[in-house]
Design a protein around this motif. Structure first.
Motif, PDB file in Angstrom:
ATOM      1  N   ASP A  27      -2.400   2.529  -1.675  1.00 14.41           N
ATOM      2  CA  ASP A  27      -3.360   2.538  -0.569  1.00 14.41           C
ATOM      3  C   ASP A  27      -3.533   3.989  -0.146  1.00 14.41           C
ATOM      4  OD1 ASP A  27      -4.980   1.956   1.548  1.00 14.41           O
ATOM      5  OD2 ASP A  27      -3.369   1.219   2.846  1.00 14.41           O
ATOM      6  N   ALA A  28      -4.274   4.744  -0.962  1.00 10.17           N
ATOM      7  CA  ALA A  28      -4.291   6.199  -0.838  1.00 10.17           C
ATOM      8  C   ALA A  28      -5.280   6.686   0.212  1.00 10.17           C
ATOM      9  CB  ALA A  28      -4.625   6.830  -2.183  1.00 10.17           C
ATOM     10  N   ARG A  29      -4.874   7.737   0.899  1.00  6.61           N
ATOM     11  CA  ARG A  29      -5.797   8.459   1.773  1.00  6.61           C
ATOM     12  C   ARG A  29      -6.477   9.593   1.012  1.00  6.61           C
ATOM     13  NH1 ARG A  29      -1.993   9.187   7.183  1.00  6.61           N
ATOM     14  NH2 ARG A  29      -1.228   7.042   7.282  1.00  6.61           N
ATOM     15  N   ARG A  30      -5.741  10.131   0.041  1.00  6.66           N
ATOM     16  CA  ARG A  30      -6.277  11.237  -0.744  1.00  6.66           C
ATOM     17  C   ARG A  30      -5.965  11.010  -2.218  1.00  6.66           C
ATOM     18  NH1 ARG A  30      -3.320  14.441   3.032  1.00  6.66           N
ATOM     19  NH2 ARG A  30      -2.042  15.196   1.294  1.00  6.66           N
ATOM     20  N   GLU A  31      -6.756  11.665  -3.057  1.00  9.14           N
ATOM     21  CA  GLU A  31      -6.572  11.500  -4.499  1.00  9.14           C
ATOM     22  C   GLU A  31      -5.234  12.071  -4.961  1.00  9.14           C
ATOM     23  OE1 GLU A  31      -8.860  12.587  -8.686  1.00  9.14           O
ATOM     24  OE2 GLU A  31      -9.889  12.785  -6.761  1.00  9.14           O
ATOM     25  N   ASP A  32      -4.785  13.173  -4.361  1.00 13.62           N
ATOM     26  CA  ASP A  32      -3.513  13.760  -4.779  1.00 13.62           C
ATOM     27  C   ASP A  32      -2.349  12.841  -4.421  1.00 13.62           C
ATOM     28  OD1 ASP A  32      -3.747  14.121  -2.049  1.00 13.62           O
ATOM     29  OD2 ASP A  32      -3.026  16.191  -2.046  1.00 13.62           O
ATOM     30  N   GLU A  33      -2.490  12.127  -3.299  1.00 15.34           N
ATOM     31  CA  GLU A  33      -1.456  11.164  -2.919  1.00 15.34           C
ATOM     32  C   GLU A  33      -1.396  10.028  -3.931  1.00 15.34           C
ATOM     33  OE1 GLU A  33      -0.424   8.155   0.821  1.00 15.34           O
ATOM     34  OE2 GLU A  33      -1.990   9.670   0.994  1.00 15.34           O
ATOM     35  N   MET A  34      -2.554   9.541  -4.355  1.00 10.16           N
ATOM     36  CA  MET A  34      -2.605   8.467  -5.337  1.00 10.16           C
ATOM     37  C   MET A  34      -1.941   8.891  -6.643  1.00 10.16           C
ATOM     38  SD  MET A  34      -5.976   6.637  -7.010  1.00 10.16           S
ATOM     39  CE  MET A  34      -6.716   6.427  -5.402  1.00 10.16           C
ATOM     40  N   ARG A  35      -2.246  10.119  -7.084  1.00  8.23           N
ATOM     41  CA  ARG A  35      -1.672  10.599  -8.340  1.00  8.23           C
ATOM     42  C   ARG A  35      -0.164  10.748  -8.246  1.00  8.23           C
ATOM     43  NH1 ARG A  35      -6.220  14.211  -8.538  1.00  8.23           N
ATOM     44  NH2 ARG A  35      -4.876  15.871  -7.760  1.00  8.23           N
ATOM     45  N   LEU A  36       0.325  11.299  -7.131  1.00  9.48           N
ATOM     46  CA  LEU A  36       1.762  11.495  -6.981  1.00  9.48           C
ATOM     47  C   LEU A  36       2.495  10.163  -6.906  1.00  9.48           C
ATOM     48  CD1 LEU A  36       4.199  13.321  -6.583  1.00  9.48           C
ATOM     49  CD2 LEU A  36       3.699  13.360  -4.128  1.00  9.48           C
ATOM     50  N   PHE A  37       1.960   9.244  -6.119  1.00 13.70           N
ATOM     51  CA  PHE A  37       2.568   7.923  -6.020  1.00 13.70           C
ATOM     52  C   PHE A  37       2.634   7.256  -7.385  1.00 13.70           C
ATOM     53  CE2 PHE A  37       1.554   3.342  -5.712  1.00 13.70           C
ATOM     54  CZ  PHE A  37       2.768   2.890  -5.204  1.00 13.70           C
ATOM     55  N   GLY A  38       1.536   7.309  -8.131  1.00 17.51           N
ATOM     56  CA  GLY A  38       1.520   6.706  -9.458  1.00 17.51           C
ATOM     57  C   GLY A  38       2.509   7.361 -10.388  1.00 17.51           C
ATOM     58  N   ALA A  39       2.625   8.699 -10.317  1.00 15.82           N
ATOM     59  CA  ALA A  39       3.543   9.411 -11.201  1.00 15.82           C
ATOM     60  C   ALA A  39       4.993   9.043 -10.910  1.00 15.82           C
ATOM     61  CB  ALA A  39       3.341  10.922 -11.051  1.00 15.82           C
ATOM     62  N   VAL A  40       5.358   8.972  -9.636  1.00 15.06           N
ATOM     63  CA  VAL A  40       6.738   8.611  -9.275  1.00 15.06           C
ATOM     64  C   VAL A  40       7.045   7.184  -9.715  1.00 15.06           C
ATOM     65  CG1 VAL A  40       8.317   8.189  -7.350  1.00 15.06           C
ATOM     66  CG2 VAL A  40       6.888  10.242  -7.369  1.00 15.06           C
ATOM     67  N   ALA A  41       6.103   6.268  -9.487  1.00 17.17           N
ATOM     68  CA  ALA A  41       6.327   4.868  -9.861  1.00 17.17           C
ATOM     69  C   ALA A  41       6.465   4.701 -11.369  1.00 17.17           C
ATOM     70  CB  ALA A  41       5.191   3.996  -9.326  1.00 17.17           C
ATOM     71  N   VAL A  42       5.563   5.303 -12.124  1.00 18.78           N
ATOM     72  CA  VAL A  42       5.618   5.167 -13.588  1.00 18.78           C
ATOM     73  C   VAL A  42       6.886   5.809 -14.138  1.00 18.78           C
ATOM     74  CG1 VAL A  42       4.512   5.835 -15.755  1.00 18.78           C
ATOM     75  CG2 VAL A  42       3.136   4.926 -13.885  1.00 18.78           C
ATOM     76  N   ALA A  43       7.269   6.972 -13.611  1.00 17.76           N
ATOM     77  CA  ALA A  43       8.516   7.606 -14.052  1.00 17.76           C
ATOM     78  C   ALA A  43       9.712   6.707 -13.757  1.00 17.76           C
ATOM     79  CB  ALA A  43       8.685   8.965 -13.374  1.00 17.76           C
TER      80      ALA A  43
END
Length: 218
Positions: A27-43
């Protein structure tokens, strides 16, 4: 189905899969937040998943299935990568780090429930399908079903007696009913405190555990 190749995960897939995860569940406010969240989860999921199947179309990963058999060693480099991402966010983007903490509470709860469920002694706990996801733009093309079948076949070939998986209210859990899995357990939604300093609560969705044994298939 369009021209889709199925193969094991490669490091170059990480960025595409992180983008998919973020678009699906952040539930992103910004695109960089979405990318970071996705990267941490996938890792995080890669760090507990020795087995992988990736769907590739036009040179880009459009989905994946990640799994493990009980007792297998995990890919430690992804645990290190995950921790590095979290430390960097805390150091340089504290506000984003707090929001990411809240986003990851759903995954953390599911991982905790899975760890507890793995302590049971039954056929389904001999393997786990940790993550199944498909790019929203590729939904309805049969990619998810193919990924699921290939990972199920791989876990079976590794000698597992069965497998289980975690899903929740935010996912299409009817897919697993359609695939012939049994619902083994349910956990109600919870409301928990958010990150320190946010002064709010986070509602976590209900969790379902599905499973299937391979015994009848052999």
């Amino acid at each position: 189905m369009p021209s889709v190749k199925f193969r094991p995960f490669a490091d170059d897939d990480f960025e595409s899969l992180s983008d998919i995860y973020g678009r699906l569940w952040c539930d992103a406010r910004r695109e960089d937040e979405m990318r970071l969240f996705g990267a941490v989860a996938v890792a995080t999921y890669l760090s507990i998943s020795p087995h992988s199947v990736v769907a590739e179309h036009d040179g880009r990963a459009i989905g994946c299935a990640l799994g493990r058999v009980a007792g297998e060693a995990s890919p430690s480099q992804w645990r290190w990568h995950r921790n590095l991402l979290i430390k960097a966010a805390r150091a340089f983007y504290p506000e984003l780090s707090r929001r990411m903490h809240d986003q990851l509470l759903v995954d953390r709860r599911e991982l905790d429930v899975a760890a507890t469920y793995l302590q049971r002694d039954d056929d389904c706990t001999s393997a786990e399908l940790n993550l199944l996801m498909v790019d929203p733009d590729a939904k309805g093309l049969g990619v998810g079903g193919r990924l699921f079948d290939l990972m199920r076949r791989e876990l079976d070939a590794e000698g597992a007696d069965g497998f289980f998986l975690m899903t929740d209210d935010e996912c299409d859990f009817a897919f697993y009913d359609h695939k012939g899995l049994s619902r083994l357990a349910s956990y109600e939604s919870q409301t928990v405190p958010g990150a320190e300093g946010e002064g709010r609560e986070v509602k976590l969705p209900g969790i379902y555990i599905y499973g299937q044994t391979f015994r009848q298939e052999r």
